[in-house]
Design an enzyme around this catalytic site. Structure first.
Site, PDB file in Angstrom:
ATOM      1  N   GLN A 185      -3.087 -11.506   0.453  1.00 28.60           N
ATOM      2  CA  GLN A 185      -2.987 -10.039   0.368  1.00 28.60           C
ATOM      3  C   GLN A 185      -3.943  -9.507   1.425  1.00 28.60           C
ATOM      4  O   GLN A 185      -5.154  -9.537   1.243  1.00 28.60           O
ATOM      5  CB  GLN A 185      -3.372  -9.557  -1.036  1.00 28.60           C
ATOM      6  CG  GLN A 185      -3.647  -8.070  -1.150  1.00 28.60           C
ATOM      7  CD  GLN A 185      -2.452  -7.187  -0.774  1.00 28.60           C
ATOM      8  OE1 GLN A 185      -1.305  -7.507  -1.092  1.00 28.60           O
ATOM      9  NE2 GLN A 185      -2.707  -6.092  -0.079  1.00 28.60           N
ATOM     10  N   GLN A 187      -3.864  -6.319   3.168  1.00 26.31           N
ATOM     11  CA  GLN A 187      -4.290  -4.913   3.188  1.00 26.31           C
ATOM     12  C   GLN A 187      -5.458  -4.732   2.231  1.00 26.31           C
ATOM     13  O   GLN A 187      -5.423  -5.269   1.122  1.00 26.31           O
ATOM     14  CB  GLN A 187      -3.140  -3.977   2.768  1.00 26.31           C
ATOM     15  CG  GLN A 187      -3.392  -2.547   3.171  1.00 26.31           C
ATOM     16  CD  GLN A 187      -2.290  -1.578   2.722  1.00 26.31           C
ATOM     17  OE1 GLN A 187      -1.439  -1.939   1.912  1.00 26.31           O
ATOM     18  NE2 GLN A 187      -2.313  -0.374   3.218  1.00 26.31           N
ATOM     19  N   PRO A 312      -2.846  -8.623  -7.574  1.00 25.90           N
ATOM     20  CA  PRO A 312      -3.723  -7.491  -7.920  1.00 25.90           C
ATOM     21  C   PRO A 312      -3.088  -6.109  -7.759  1.00 25.90           C
ATOM     22  O   PRO A 312      -3.644  -5.130  -8.229  1.00 25.90           O
ATOM     23  CB  PRO A 312      -4.899  -7.653  -6.955  1.00 25.90           C
ATOM     24  CG  PRO A 312      -4.342  -8.407  -5.795  1.00 25.90           C
ATOM     25  CD  PRO A 312      -3.291  -9.312  -6.357  1.00 25.90           C
ATOM     26  N   GLY A 314       0.673  -3.533  -7.585  1.00 21.38           N
ATOM     27  CA  GLY A 314       2.050  -3.438  -8.072  1.00 21.38           C
ATOM     28  C   GLY A 314       2.973  -4.079  -7.058  1.00 21.38           C
ATOM     29  O   GLY A 314       3.804  -4.929  -7.366  1.00 21.38           O
ATOM     30  N   GLY A 315       2.793  -3.654  -5.827  1.00 18.63           N
ATOM     31  CA  GLY A 315       3.635  -4.207  -4.771  1.00 18.63           C
ATOM     32  C   GLY A 315       2.927  -4.106  -3.444  1.00 18.63           C
ATOM     33  O   GLY A 315       1.970  -3.339  -3.287  1.00 18.63           O
ATOM     34  N   GLU A 317       4.037  -4.055   0.763  1.00 19.75           N
ATOM     35  CA  GLU A 317       5.208  -3.885   1.624  1.00 19.75           C
ATOM     36  C   GLU A 317       5.281  -4.870   2.782  1.00 19.75           C
ATOM     37  O   GLU A 317       5.651  -4.475   3.897  1.00 19.75           O
ATOM     38  CB  GLU A 317       5.199  -2.455   2.157  1.00 19.75           C
ATOM     39  CG  GLU A 317       4.030  -2.094   3.109  1.00 19.75           C
ATOM     40  CD  GLU A 317       2.785  -1.534   2.404  1.00 19.75           C
ATOM     41  OE1 GLU A 317       2.570  -1.874   1.234  1.00 19.75           O
ATOM     42  OE2 GLU A 317       2.041  -0.781   3.044  1.00 19.75           O
ATOM     43  N   GLU A 342       8.096   0.188  -2.069  1.00 21.55           N
ATOM     44  CA  GLU A 342       7.826  -0.855  -1.057  1.00 21.55           C
ATOM     45  C   GLU A 342       8.910  -0.864   0.018  1.00 21.55           C
ATOM     46  O   GLU A 342       8.633  -1.071   1.194  1.00 21.55           O
ATOM     47  CB  GLU A 342       7.677  -2.236  -1.714  1.00 21.55           C
ATOM     48  CG  GLU A 342       6.590  -2.333  -2.786  1.00 21.55           C
ATOM     49  CD  GLU A 342       5.247  -1.685  -2.441  1.00 21.55           C
ATOM     50  OE1 GLU A 342       4.914  -1.594  -1.247  1.00 21.55           O
ATOM     51  OE2 GLU A 342       4.536  -1.258  -3.378  1.00 21.55           O
ATOM     52  N   HIS A 345       8.354   1.881   2.564  1.00 23.80           N
ATOM     53  CA  HIS A 345       7.339   1.547   3.572  1.00 23.80           C
ATOM     54  C   HIS A 345       7.965   0.922   4.819  1.00 23.80           C
ATOM     55  O   HIS A 345       7.331   0.904   5.877  1.00 23.80           O
ATOM     56  CB  HIS A 345       6.324   0.553   2.999  1.00 23.80           C
ATOM     57  CG  HIS A 345       5.142   1.186   2.318  1.00 23.80           C
ATOM     58  ND1 HIS A 345       4.356   2.130   2.922  1.00 23.80           N
ATOM     59  CD2 HIS A 345       4.604   0.971   1.086  1.00 23.80           C
ATOM     60  CE1 HIS A 345       3.363   2.482   2.086  1.00 23.80           C
ATOM     61  NE2 HIS A 345       3.505   1.792   0.962  1.00 23.80           N
ATOM     62  N   TYR A 427      -1.554   9.104  -2.170  1.00 22.46           N
ATOM     63  CA  TYR A 427      -0.189   8.947  -2.680  1.00 22.46           C
ATOM     64  C   TYR A 427       0.403  10.279  -3.132  1.00 22.46           C
ATOM     65  O   TYR A 427       1.344  10.797  -2.548  1.00 22.46           O
ATOM     66  CB  TYR A 427      -0.193   7.993  -3.885  1.00 22.46           C
ATOM     67  CG  TYR A 427      -0.451   6.557  -3.527  1.00 22.46           C
ATOM     68  CD1 TYR A 427       0.578   5.638  -3.477  1.00 22.46           C
ATOM     69  CD2 TYR A 427      -1.736   6.109  -3.239  1.00 22.46           C
ATOM     70  CE1 TYR A 427       0.355   4.315  -3.158  1.00 22.46           C
ATOM     71  CE2 TYR A 427      -1.977   4.794  -2.907  1.00 22.46           C
ATOM     72  CZ  TYR A 427      -0.930   3.896  -2.867  1.00 22.46           C
ATOM     73  OH  TYR A 427      -1.151   2.591  -2.536  1.00 22.46           O
ATOM     74  N   LYS A 603      -4.430  -1.954 -11.333  1.00 18.44           N
ATOM     75  CA  LYS A 603      -4.111  -0.627 -11.874  1.00 18.44           C
ATOM     76  C   LYS A 603      -3.942  -0.679 -13.402  1.00 18.44           C
ATOM     77  O   LYS A 603      -4.228   0.292 -14.099  1.00 18.44           O
ATOM     78  CB  LYS A 603      -2.816  -0.139 -11.218  1.00 18.44           C
ATOM     79  CG  LYS A 603      -2.376   1.217 -11.693  1.00 18.44           C
ATOM     80  CD  LYS A 603      -0.972   1.550 -11.219  1.00 18.44           C
ATOM     81  CE  LYS A 603      -0.319   2.473 -12.233  1.00 18.44           C
ATOM     82  NZ  LYS A 603       1.124   2.525 -12.158  1.00 18.44           N
TER      83      LYS A 603
HETATM   84  N1  BES Z   1       0.388  -0.762   0.400  1.00 20.08           N
HETATM   85  C1  BES Z   1       0.186  -0.498  -0.972  1.00 20.08           C
HETATM   86  C2  BES Z   1      -0.858  -1.362  -1.601  1.00 20.08           C
HETATM   87  C3  BES Z   1      -2.246  -1.232  -0.988  1.00 20.08           C
HETATM   88  C4  BES Z   1      -2.744  -0.011  -0.561  1.00 20.08           C
HETATM   89  C5  BES Z   1      -3.027  -2.346  -0.889  1.00 20.08           C
HETATM   90  C6  BES Z   1      -4.021   0.072   0.003  1.00 20.08           C
HETATM   91  C7  BES Z   1      -4.298  -2.274  -0.328  1.00 20.08           C
HETATM   92  C8  BES Z   1      -4.807  -1.064   0.117  1.00 20.08           C
HETATM   93  C9  BES Z   1       1.481  -0.596  -1.758  1.00 20.08           C
HETATM   94  O1  BES Z   1       2.586  -0.126  -1.063  1.00 20.08           O
HETATM   95  C10 BES Z   1       1.357   0.282  -2.936  1.00 20.08           C
HETATM   96  O2  BES Z   1       1.235   1.463  -2.726  1.00 20.08           O
HETATM   97  N2  BES Z   1       1.390  -0.261  -4.129  1.00 20.08           N
HETATM   98  C11 BES Z   1       1.319   0.512  -5.337  1.00 20.08           C
HETATM   99  C12 BES Z   1       2.733   0.831  -5.733  1.00 20.08           C
HETATM  100  C13 BES Z   1       2.989   2.098  -6.416  1.00 20.08           C
HETATM  101  C14 BES Z   1       2.322   3.311  -5.928  1.00 20.08           C
HETATM  102  C15 BES Z   1       4.474   2.330  -6.611  1.00 20.08           C
HETATM  103  C16 BES Z   1       0.639  -0.360  -6.377  1.00 20.08           C
HETATM  104  O3  BES Z   1       0.397  -1.522  -6.093  1.00 20.08           O
HETATM  105  O4  BES Z   1       0.336   0.132  -7.448  1.00 20.08           O
HETATM  106 ZN    ZN Z   2       2.413   2.017  -0.825  1.00 19.22          ZN
END
Ligand code: BES
Ligand code: ZN
Length: 646
Positions: A185, A187, A312, A314-315, A317, A342, A345, A427, A603
């Site tokens: 992971q 990001q 760790p 939800g998703g 991209e 995702e 993105h 977001y 989360k």
């Molecule tokens: N890119 C993000 C996850 C992320 C953001 C990882 C910043 C590290 C730093 C991913 O697209 C995301 O937003 N995931 C959310 C999904 C949700 C908002 C639908 C998550 O994991 O909760």
């Molecule tokens: Zn996102």
């Protein structure tokens, strides 16, 4: 592309007043008026003064990388890595093709974190290198002396078993319990813990990789994957489009593949495969409907990888292959907005990318806006409205709980961990801002704007200021009567949400509010509420809006009527468990323990640990669960929660 802009933002004394406003004074409809102060603010954000003052942010500078792409930039990475499950290490080499931005530059600086660098070569000969001092947040830069005329270097290295961007799972921690599993992971700034590179979204690179694994396992990457590849333990990948480093991803496990559509499919361990393919069967349609409005999908295939529950997020991209938590496989598609997100993105984030982590809202705000739209394309307006209301409530909670400085879309992250941008502000506030633009110019016009925006910046990384410049030449020019530039500045640079922002409401929630109110007033028994047609969103809304203080009799009554403690939907269970903690409702604690020790999605677990940590008894419970769960948690989940159990 200019990597660094000389643009400087001044946090003026006026802005500082806004920055230091107590949180209690800020709410969603907070008075951020169009006064002279704001007018001055917007002028200063545009000013190109380069005077170095403590409060000034150098726009377009990535404060989270110690590398030097503005002098020498890495354009391509070739990986050759062996996956050693016993040692929990990736071992091998990264060969980097570079381009000199400054023709005389001869020092290439890469980001690393806890990597052991075994040697650096060019044309087969050793090249001098040096590890520079470590920064706690940013890692240890690797400085390589690049002889004149040499544009390719190979770094031999191994990762640390504790690499922040890699999770190594034992067979017991997987669904099938037979083989180990590994996933990365990257990001925001964890790519540097498994590849020495310029770990900044400012620099885009193509990559290829050879990954060597135990024979019985399959490796997949954020690249072209061949579902029919022979399982021989040597897997080759190419990513021909230039991507930022945070989108490089690898997973290795006992994975199976099932196609869902012509361009979409799912990789998962065997026992998740069918369920996942069914749950996410609308993915192909999401792809088709999104393409209709926002232009051709740029990446070839779009597959999903279902990870173990310790993932760790939800998703994530990762291009061509989104990484997905299994906690959204609910059996009724109630949580598939995550897939829409995702997928979205692929346009906002992967094709156009935030230049620095301060600009994360450009990725997540547009993507959240698109997520709502995709949900409407596929499931209709009732679902769209319900999702909007739930999002608005998440935003309100963020505004109620975050300090003012973290409520800005473009946030000052200097000296802070890049993971700190992760709140609902980029977001939901981002999406609300974009929805306001949409409402002001009209949906049809706005979709045309978005299509053009995605094309104009395809495969570029852009700053908030570049986006504002773009607005100046597009929407603000073409719809001058509908839009107010100063208001746009408020959205981006001030905390809270401007007065008069779009609202959300859903008819489907009226009955829920009525039922909840009557039940709370003691006028209606829980069993007498007519819930037989309630969907997930209505249940979530019911629970989210219960008061924090409930009696045990009330909780018993709800649990007897609706079996929340055993609820199979992880989001519903989450809210119920929170209420159980607030009210020390022990009948739910076995489930709570099980939940905390089987799910690592931050989360879902973090608010539970946080709530538990508020009392001595709760903290003891949390300590026990954390101690048991820790070996199965991802490094990021450990870091985010260990403070609650100390
Ligand atoms: N890119 C993000 C996850 C992320 C953001 C990882 C910043 C590290 C730093 C991913 O697209 C995301 O937003 N995931 C959310 C999904 C949700 C908002 C639908 C998550 O994991 O909760
Ligand atoms: Zn996102």
């Amino acid at each position: 592309m200019t990597l660094r802009h000389s643009f400087i933002i001044a946090c003026t004394s006026i802005l500082l007043t806004a920055c230091s406003k107590p949180v209690s004074e800020i709410n969603t409809s907070s008075e951020i008026d169009n006064s002279a102060e704001t007018a001055q603010l917007s002028q200063s954000t545009q000013s190109e003064t380069a005077v170095a003052q403590e409060d000034q942010i150098e726009v377009g500078r990535d404060y989270h990388s110690l590398s030097n792409p503005e002098q020498i930039v890495v354009k391509h990475v070739s990986l050759d890595l062996a996956v050693d499950f016993d040692a929990k290490q990736l071992k091998g080499s990264a060969t980097l093709d570079v381009e000199r931005v400054e023709p005389t530059a001869n020092q290439l600086i890469l980001d690393t974190r806890e990597l052991s660098i075994l040697g650096v070569t060019a044309d087969g000969a050793d090249v001098p290198f040096e590890m520079l001092p470590t920064d706690v947040h940013l890692g240890t830069p690797l400085s390589i002396e690049l002889p004149k005329g040499i544009n390719r270097v190979t770094v031999q290295y191994t990762t640390s078993p504790d690499a922040s961007g890699v999770q190594w799972l034992t067979p017991e921690q997987t669904a099938e319990k037979k083989h180990p599993f590994l996933f990365t992971q990257a990001q925001a700034i964890h790519a540097r813990s498994f590849i020495p590179l310029q770990d900044t979204p400012l620099a885009r690179m193509t990559y290829d990789a050879v990954i060597r694994t135990p024979k019985e396992l399959l490796a997949v990457m954020s690249a072209a994957n061949d579902p029919d590849t022979e399982r021989d333990g040597v897997y080759e990948f190419t990513m021909p489009q230039p991507i930022p480093s945070y989108l490089i991803a690898l997973a290795v496990g006992d994975l199976q593949f099932k196609a869902m559509g012509e361009r979409t499919g799912v990789y998962a361990e065997a026992s998740w495969l069918e369920r996942a393919a069914k749950e996410f069967e609308d993915t192909e349609n999401m792809l088709i409907e999104t393409e209709k409005r926002y232009g051709e999908y740029s990446w070839g295939r779009y597959d999903l990888l279902i990870l173990p529950p310790s993932f760790p997020f939800g998703g994530m991209e990762n291009p061509r292959l989104s990484f997905i938590t299994p906690t959204v496989i609910a059996g009724d598609k109630s949580l598939v907005a995550l897939i829409a997100h995702e997928l979205a993105h692929s346009w906002s984030g992967n094709t156009i990318t935030n230049a620095t982590w301060r600009d994360l809202w450009l990725n997540e705000g547009f993507t959240t806006y698109l997520t709502y739209r995709i949900m409407e394309f596929i499931y209709g307006s009732e679902r769209y409205e319900m999702e909007l209301v739930l999002g608005a409530q998440d935003l309100q909670a963020a505004i109620d709980n975050l300090p003012a400085k973290d409520q800005k879309l473009a946030i000052d992250l200097r000296g802070r961990d890049a993971d700190d941008v992760f709140s609902n502000i980029p977001y939901e506030k981002g999406a609300l801002f974009i929805r306001e633009l949409e409402q002001k110019v009209g949906r049809e016009n706005f979709d045309i704007f978005l299509l053009q925006y995605f094309q104009d910046f395809a495969f570029e990384s852009i700053t908030t200021e570049q986006f504002i410049d773009y607005l100046d030449t597009t929407l603000l020019k073409d719809h001058a009567e509908q839009l107010d530039r100063e208001r746009i500045m408020q959205w981006i640079f001030e905390p809270g949400v401007p007065k008069g922002a779009p609202e959300a409401d859903s008819d489907a929630f009226i009955v829920v509010d009525e039922a909840r109110d009557k039940w709370l007033a003691g006028d209606l028994a829980a069993t007498a509420i007519d819930t037989k047609d309630w969907n997930f969103h209505q249940w979530k809304y019911f629970l989210d809006n219960l008061p924090n203080q409930l009696t045990h009799d009330q909780l018993d009554e709800l649990d007897d009527a609706f079996a929340f403690t055993q609820h199979p939907n992880n989001e519903i269970a989450h809210v119920w468990l929170l209420h159980s903690i607030y009210n020390w409702y022990e009948p739910a604690f076995e489930r709570l323990y099980d939940y905390l020790t089987s799910i690592g999605r931050n989360k879902l677990v973090r608010p539970l640990y946080q709530a538990l940590s508020a009392t001595e008894e709760g903290k003891k419970f949390a300590q026990k669960a954390f101690a048991e769960a820790k070996s199965g948690y991802h490094p990021l989940t450990i870091r985010a929660n260990e403070g609650y159990v100390q």
